[in-house]
Design a protein around this motif. Structure first.
Motif, PDB file in Angstrom:
ATOM      1  N   GLY A 214       0.821  -1.213   0.000  1.00 25.72           N
ATOM      2  CA  GLY A 214       0.000   0.000   0.000  1.00 25.72           C
ATOM      3  C   GLY A 214       0.849   1.254   0.000  1.00 25.72           C
ATOM      4  N   LEU A 215       1.912   1.240   0.808  1.00 24.47           N
ATOM      5  CA  LEU A 215       2.819   2.391   0.868  1.00 24.47           C
ATOM      6  C   LEU A 215       3.525   2.586  -0.470  1.00 24.47           C
ATOM      7  N   GLU A 216       3.971   1.495  -1.080  1.00 25.43           N
ATOM      8  CA  GLU A 216       4.673   1.581  -2.354  1.00 25.43           C
ATOM      9  C   GLU A 216       3.763   2.111  -3.456  1.00 25.43           C
ATOM     10  N   THR A 217       2.517   1.630  -3.484  1.00 29.54           N
ATOM     11  CA  THR A 217       1.571   2.078  -4.508  1.00 29.54           C
ATOM     12  C   THR A 217       1.254   3.561  -4.350  1.00 29.54           C
ATOM     13  N   SER A 218       1.046   4.005  -3.125  1.00 23.42           N
ATOM     14  CA  SER A 218       0.759   5.421  -2.878  1.00 23.42           C
ATOM     15  C   SER A 218       1.943   6.294  -3.267  1.00 23.42           C
ATOM     16  N   SER A 219       3.145   5.848  -2.920  1.00 13.81           N
ATOM     17  CA  SER A 219       4.351   6.620  -3.261  1.00 13.81           C
ATOM     18  C   SER A 219       4.513   6.715  -4.770  1.00 13.81           C
ATOM     19  N   ARG A 220       4.210   5.622  -5.469  1.00 22.21           N
ATOM     20  CA  ARG A 220       4.332   5.639  -6.918  1.00 22.21           C
ATOM     21  C   ARG A 220       3.337   6.608  -7.548  1.00 22.21           C
ATOM     22  N   LYS A 221       2.119   6.662  -7.000  1.00 22.86           N
ATOM     23  CA  LYS A 221       1.115   7.590  -7.514  1.00 22.86           C
ATOM     24  C   LYS A 221       1.558   9.039  -7.314  1.00 22.86           C
ATOM     25  N   ILE A 222       2.195   9.306  -6.185  1.00 26.13           N
ATOM     26  CA  ILE A 222       2.681  10.665  -5.919  1.00 26.13           C
ATOM     27  C   ILE A 222       3.762  11.031  -6.926  1.00 26.13           C
ATOM     28  N   GLU A 223       4.663  10.082  -7.214  1.00 23.03           N
ATOM     29  CA  GLU A 223       5.724  10.334  -8.190  1.00 23.03           C
ATOM     30  C   GLU A 223       5.145  10.549  -9.585  1.00 23.03           C
ATOM     31  N   GLU A 224       4.146   9.739  -9.955  1.00 23.12           N
ATOM     32  CA  GLU A 224       3.519   9.885 -11.262  1.00 23.12           C
ATOM     33  C   GLU A 224       2.843  11.242 -11.406  1.00 23.12           C
ATOM     34  N   ALA A 225       2.196  11.677 -10.321  1.00 25.71           N
ATOM     35  CA  ALA A 225       1.523  12.974 -10.354  1.00 25.71           C
ATOM     36  C   ALA A 225       2.537  14.104 -10.505  1.00 25.71           C
ATOM     37  N   SER A 226       3.693  13.979  -9.841  1.00 22.63           N
ATOM     38  CA  SER A 226       4.705  15.034  -9.942  1.00 22.63           C
ATOM     39  C   SER A 226       5.314  15.062 -11.337  1.00 22.63           C
ATOM     40  N   ARG A 227       5.491  13.883 -11.952  1.00 20.85           N
ATOM     41  CA  ARG A 227       6.016  13.849 -13.318  1.00 20.85           C
ATOM     42  C   ARG A 227       5.011  14.404 -14.313  1.00 20.85           C
ATOM     43  N   GLY A 228       3.730  14.251 -14.015  1.00 27.20           N
ATOM     44  CA  GLY A 228       2.695  14.728 -14.922  1.00 27.20           C
ATOM     45  C   GLY A 228       2.654  16.227 -15.028  1.00 27.20           C
ATOM     46  N   THR A 229       3.238  16.945 -14.065  1.00 28.57           N
ATOM     47  CA  THR A 229       3.255  18.409 -14.115  1.00 28.57           C
ATOM     48  C   THR A 229       4.391  18.932 -14.976  1.00 28.57           C
ATOM     49  N   GLU A 230       5.339  18.050 -15.348  1.00 25.16           N
ATOM     50  CA  GLU A 230       6.459  18.495 -16.160  1.00 25.16           C
ATOM     51  C   GLU A 230       6.050  18.538 -17.630  1.00 25.16           C
ATOM     52  N   PRO A 231       6.589  19.471 -18.399  1.00 20.90           N
ATOM     53  CA  PRO A 231       6.262  19.520 -19.829  1.00 20.90           C
ATOM     54  C   PRO A 231       6.799  18.285 -20.521  1.00 20.90           C
ATOM     55  N   PRO A 232       6.057  17.736 -21.480  1.00 17.24           N
ATOM     56  CA  PRO A 232       6.542  16.543 -22.170  1.00 17.24           C
ATOM     57  C   PRO A 232       7.803  16.839 -22.952  1.00 17.24           C
ATOM     58  N   SER A 233       8.701  15.861 -22.966  1.00 16.14           N
ATOM     59  CA  SER A 233       9.948  16.063 -23.704  1.00 16.14           C
ATOM     60  C   SER A 233       9.665  16.092 -25.197  1.00 16.14           C
ATOM     61  N   GLU A 234      10.424  16.935 -25.899  1.00 14.08           N
ATOM     62  CA  GLU A 234      10.216  17.089 -27.333  1.00 14.08           C
ATOM     63  C   GLU A 234      10.733  15.856 -28.051  1.00 14.08           C
ATOM     64  N   GLU A 235       9.928  15.324 -28.953  1.00 11.35           N
ATOM     65  CA  GLU A 235      10.361  14.173 -29.729  1.00 11.35           C
ATOM     66  C   GLU A 235      11.292  14.652 -30.834  1.00 11.35           C
ATOM     67  N   LEU A 236      12.474  14.051 -30.898  1.00 14.91           N
ATOM     68  CA  LEU A 236      13.453  14.430 -31.887  1.00 14.91           C
ATOM     69  C   LEU A 236      13.553  13.354 -32.956  1.00 14.91           C
TER      70      LEU A 236
END
Length: 356
Positions: A214-236
């Motif tokens: 449960g702790l691992e799943t919650s931590s992963r969701k927090i990390e995913e949410a923080s990554r979702g706020t970053e602009p997507p990397s440009e495809e080269l």
């Protein structure tokens, strides 16, 4: 008479409550000075240190004074007998202790468990509620009803029951697990993570596998949410060399743009006219056969400067001066079909030009 340890813990809980009331918006910033004075006076009078985090945590048991008092209010409202009811006629010595199970309350709990196994969640909730009417605040009954609420997707009610259960017994790990699940299902992953952490602490020995998952799943969701706020990397473009048009061909419009555009303005021939010239046609064929060459060409600072000057009305460059640059001369020979040895020189020349 000096304050007792119990009084000191209560004083710390009050100081913590006052500070939390400023942080959560219960009190305004205008009240901050008065609250700080009150906190200082209470600390001096009861000889406590509000900056001692371990002492504050021990005082409130990982909760807060507000949540502890809310439990008291709920228990009081549930245990207060109505006027004229049979409970008012029962002597105080005959009353079961608040939260203490009885044979009848355990019977309702068992019936609720049986209904849970048959996935009759509403029926289970009804039986656990009957058990709680007899033993208000019993953490086991509350935790079981929280599980039934979660199973029936009533996550806010599940969280409320689980919060009440851990407030009554902060060492009851199963209630922490159910609080973590309810908060997770509500999308509050930070609160879920906190609940699982406290559940692991209550279990001891590093916690059970289920609690750690449960702790691992919650931590992963927090990390995913923080990554979702970053602009997507440009495809080269993964291919070497310059940008490409359809079918992998070099983007000749970039070359035409660098030479002044394909519109024919300013005396510059358009792309169609350029390609009718055998010299430029040969150049294009060589570029298609070696796309790295165009990349080197576009990266040469002299050519960039030539294009900028021409675009700003500076006129055509002095080609003799331009061709005196050995890197550009080498590239020109290769574009005109100068052979394999020249192709290597173009690559080296382009790299040298970029390093200037």
């Amino acid at each position: 008479m000096a304050p007792t340890e119990s009084n000191k813990r209560l004083a710390l809980a009050i100081i913590d409550f006052l500070g939390s009331s400023l942080k959560d918006g219960t009190l305004t910033a205008d009240d901050a000075e008065s609250i700080e004075i009150a906190q200082s006076c209470i600390a001096d009078t009861f000889k406590v240190d509000p900056t001692d985090e371990a002492a504050v945590k021990e005082a409130v048991g990982g909760q807060s004074l507000a949540s502890i008092y809310s439990v008291y209010e709920k228990l009081r409202s549930k245990s207060t007998p109505q006027a004229g009811s049979a409970s008012t006629e029962q002597s105080q010595t005959d009353k079961p202790k608040t939260g203490a199970p009885t044979a009848e309350s355990d019977k309702f709990k068992s019936e609720g468990n049986a209904l849970m196994s048959r996935k009759d969640y509403n029926g289970a909730i009804a039986q656990y509620t009957k058990a709680l009417e007899i033993a208000p605040g019993n953490p086991i009954y509350l935790s079981n009803r929280a599980a039934a609420f979660s199973a029936s997707s009533q996550h806010e009610k599940a969280a409320e029951d689980a919060e009440l259960a851990v407030s009554v017994d902060s060492k009851y790990s199963k209630a922490w697990s159910r609080l973590g699940l309810a908060r997770f299902d509500m999308g509050d992953y930070h609160a879920a993570k906190e609940a699982y952490e406290k559940g692991i602490e209550a279990e001891g020995n590093g916690g059970s596998d289920a609690m750690k998952r449960g702790l691992e799943t919650s931590s992963r969701k927090i990390e995913e949410a923080s990554r979702g706020t970053e602009p997507p990397s440009e495809e080269l473009d993964s291919a070497p060399g310059a940008s490409r048009g359809g079918g992998g061909m070099p983007d000749l419009s970039a070359l035409a743009g660098m030479l002044g555009g394909g519109g024919g303005g300013g005396g510059m021939p358009d792309l169609g006219s350029m390609m009718s010239n055998p010299m430029f046609a040969n150049m294009a064929q060589n570029l298609m056969g070696n796309p790295d060459m165009l990349n080197n060409l576009m990266g040469n600072p002299r050519l960039r400067q030539m294009a900028e000057n021409f675009g700003q009305g500076g006129g055509m460059p002095d080609m003799s001066s331009l061709m005196s640059d050995p890197n550009i001369a080498d590239m020109a020979r290769n574009m005109m079909g100068g052979g394999a040895g020249g192709a290597g020189g173009a690559g080296q020349g382009g790299q040298g030009g970029q390093g200037q």
